[in-house]
Motif scaffolding. Structure first.
Motif, PDB file in Angstrom:
ATOM      1  N   GLY A  50     -52.590  -9.623  64.685  1.00  0.00           N
ATOM      2  CA  GLY A  50     -52.521  -9.273  66.157  1.00  0.00           C
ATOM      3  C   GLY A  50     -50.953  -9.001  66.471  1.00  0.00           C
ATOM      4  O   GLY A  50     -49.939  -9.515  65.755  1.00  0.00           O
ATOM      5  N   ALA A  51     -50.509  -8.347  67.508  1.00  0.00           N
ATOM      6  CA  ALA A  51     -49.173  -7.919  67.837  1.00  0.00           C
ATOM      7  C   ALA A  51     -48.299  -9.369  68.028  1.00  0.00           C
ATOM      8  O   ALA A  51     -47.075  -9.226  67.924  1.00  0.00           O
ATOM      9  N   GLU A  52     -48.864 -10.485  68.180  1.00  0.00           N
ATOM     10  CA  GLU A  52     -48.025 -11.455  68.490  1.00  0.00           C
ATOM     11  C   GLU A  52     -47.506 -12.009  67.119  1.00  0.00           C
ATOM     12  O   GLU A  52     -46.617 -13.097  67.287  1.00  0.00           O
ATOM     13  N   THR A  53     -47.710 -11.739  66.223  1.00  0.00           N
ATOM     14  CA  THR A  53     -47.465 -12.033  64.760  1.00  0.00           C
ATOM     15  C   THR A  53     -46.095 -11.008  64.471  1.00  0.00           C
ATOM     16  O   THR A  53     -45.619 -11.471  63.222  1.00  0.00           O
ATOM     17  N   ALA A  54     -46.101 -10.050  65.033  1.00  0.00           N
ATOM     18  CA  ALA A  54     -44.884  -9.105  64.611  1.00  0.00           C
ATOM     19  C   ALA A  54     -43.553  -9.564  64.821  1.00  0.00           C
ATOM     20  O   ALA A  54     -43.263 -10.152  65.583  1.00  0.00           O
ATOM     21  N   ARG A  55     -42.849  -8.884  64.121  1.00  0.00           N
ATOM     22  CA  ARG A  55     -41.258  -9.136  64.236  1.00  0.00           C
ATOM     23  C   ARG A  55     -40.720  -7.653  64.046  1.00  0.00           C
ATOM     24  O   ARG A  55     -41.202  -6.955  63.305  1.00  0.00           O
ATOM     25  N   THR A  56     -39.700  -7.433  64.708  1.00  0.00           N
ATOM     26  CA  THR A  56     -38.923  -6.199  64.833  1.00  0.00           C
ATOM     27  C   THR A  56     -37.546  -5.954  64.268  1.00  0.00           C
ATOM     28  O   THR A  56     -37.034  -7.038  64.846  1.00  0.00           O
ATOM     29  N   VAL A  57     -37.338  -5.273  63.442  1.00  0.00           N
ATOM     30  CA  VAL A  57     -35.858  -5.166  62.999  1.00  0.00           C
ATOM     31  C   VAL A  57     -35.441  -3.614  63.384  1.00  0.00           C
ATOM     32  O   VAL A  57     -35.912  -2.888  63.256  1.00  0.00           O
ATOM     33  N   GLU A  76     -51.211  -0.897  74.306  1.00  0.00           N
ATOM     34  CA  GLU A  76     -52.013  -0.405  73.194  1.00  0.00           C
ATOM     35  C   GLU A  76     -51.100  -0.909  71.988  1.00  0.00           C
ATOM     36  O   GLU A  76     -49.898  -0.753  72.086  1.00  0.00           O
ATOM     37  N   ILE A  77     -51.732  -1.331  70.925  1.00  0.00           N
ATOM     38  CA  ILE A  77     -50.854  -1.778  69.634  1.00  0.00           C
ATOM     39  C   ILE A  77     -51.650  -1.284  68.599  1.00  0.00           C
ATOM     40  O   ILE A  77     -52.765  -0.556  68.350  1.00  0.00           O
ATOM     41  N   ILE A  78     -50.866  -1.272  67.421  1.00  0.00           N
ATOM     42  CA  ILE A  78     -51.388  -0.581  66.147  1.00  0.00           C
ATOM     43  C   ILE A  78     -52.156  -1.819  65.650  1.00  0.00           C
ATOM     44  O   ILE A  78     -51.708  -2.865  65.292  1.00  0.00           O
ATOM     45  N   GLY A  79     -53.376  -1.458  65.202  1.00  0.00           N
ATOM     46  CA  GLY A  79     -54.506  -2.654  64.716  1.00  0.00           C
ATOM     47  C   GLY A  79     -54.713  -2.237  63.508  1.00  0.00           C
ATOM     48  O   GLY A  79     -55.214  -3.186  62.718  1.00  0.00           O
ATOM     49  N   GLY A  80     -54.135  -1.118  62.560  1.00  0.00           N
ATOM     50  CA  GLY A  80     -54.517  -0.958  61.314  1.00  0.00           C
ATOM     51  C   GLY A  80     -54.408   0.374  60.852  1.00  0.00           C
ATOM     52  O   GLY A  80     -53.987   1.255  61.775  1.00  0.00           O
ATOM     53  N   PHE A  81     -54.793   0.905  59.811  1.00  0.00           N
ATOM     54  CA  PHE A  81     -54.651   2.274  59.396  1.00  0.00           C
ATOM     55  C   PHE A  81     -55.925   2.652  58.334  1.00  0.00           C
ATOM     56  O   PHE A  81     -56.291   1.556  57.588  1.00  0.00           O
ATOM     57  N   ILE A  82     -56.206   3.667  58.090  1.00  0.00           N
ATOM     58  CA  ILE A  82     -57.020   4.330  57.202  1.00  0.00           C
ATOM     59  C   ILE A  82     -56.504   5.584  56.620  1.00  0.00           C
ATOM     60  O   ILE A  82     -56.107   6.551  57.364  1.00  0.00           O
ATOM     61  N   LEU A  83     -55.935   5.431  55.258  1.00  0.00           N
ATOM     62  CA  LEU A  83     -55.210   6.541  54.791  1.00  0.00           C
ATOM     63  C   LEU A  83     -56.378   7.279  53.713  1.00  0.00           C
ATOM     64  O   LEU A  83     -57.138   6.706  53.050  1.00  0.00           O
ATOM     65  N   VAL A  84     -56.527   8.703  54.020  1.00  0.00           N
ATOM     66  CA  VAL A  84     -57.663   9.438  53.551  1.00  0.00           C
ATOM     67  C   VAL A  84     -57.073  10.764  52.973  1.00  0.00           C
ATOM     68  O   VAL A  84     -55.756  10.933  53.204  1.00  0.00           O
ATOM     69  N   ASP A  85     -57.770  11.242  51.874  1.00  0.00           N
ATOM     70  CA  ASP A  85     -57.129  12.456  50.942  1.00  0.00           C
ATOM     71  C   ASP A  85     -58.530  13.403  51.115  1.00  0.00           C
ATOM     72  O   ASP A  85     -59.547  13.203  50.657  1.00  0.00           O
TER      73      ASP A  85
END
Length: 115
Positions: A50-57, A76-85
């Motif tokens: 979750g976004a509550e665990t984020a730290r930003t530099v 809206e938060i970034i929840g994950g990703f899928i990298l495809v080819d």
């Protein structure tokens, strides 16, 4: 060509989910990843805590500022990703349309830059 499918979660929709809903979403997501593996399109995927665990530099003029939380206040938060080819952006968009987590927000699709 590689494409990053960023899973963007609308927190107001996610907050309405019950534990059993999350279990089903997890099963559907794993099944979809498996289908991408079978098609040869899957490179890698991860869900984020979750976004509550984020730290930003932020580094400005050589000084680092570290803050708790995501880089921007947003529902809206970034929840994950899928990298495809896949062959092209159209193929990546077809994949994105079927990512189960799209029902909780959006999928941003971007080509991966090569140097």
């Amino acid at each position: 060509m590689k494409f990053m499918c960023l899973v963007i979660v609308d927190q107001t929709l996610a907050d309405k989910m019950q534990p059993e809903d999350w279990a089903v979403m997890g099963e559907q997501s794993q099944a979809y990843d498996n289908s991408l593996i079978e098609r040869g399109a899957y490179v890698h995927a991860e869900a984020l805590q979750g976004a509550e665990t984020a730290r930003t530099v932020r580094v400005r003029d050589g000084d680092a500022m570290i803050t708790d939380g995501p880089f921007a206040e947003s529902k809206e938060i970034i929840g994950g990703f899928i990298l495809v080819d896949v062959v092209d952006i159209d193929a990546a968009m077809e994949i994105a349309k079927n990512i189960p987590m799209a029902r909780l927000g959006a999928i941003e699709v971007r080509p991966v830059m090569t140097f």
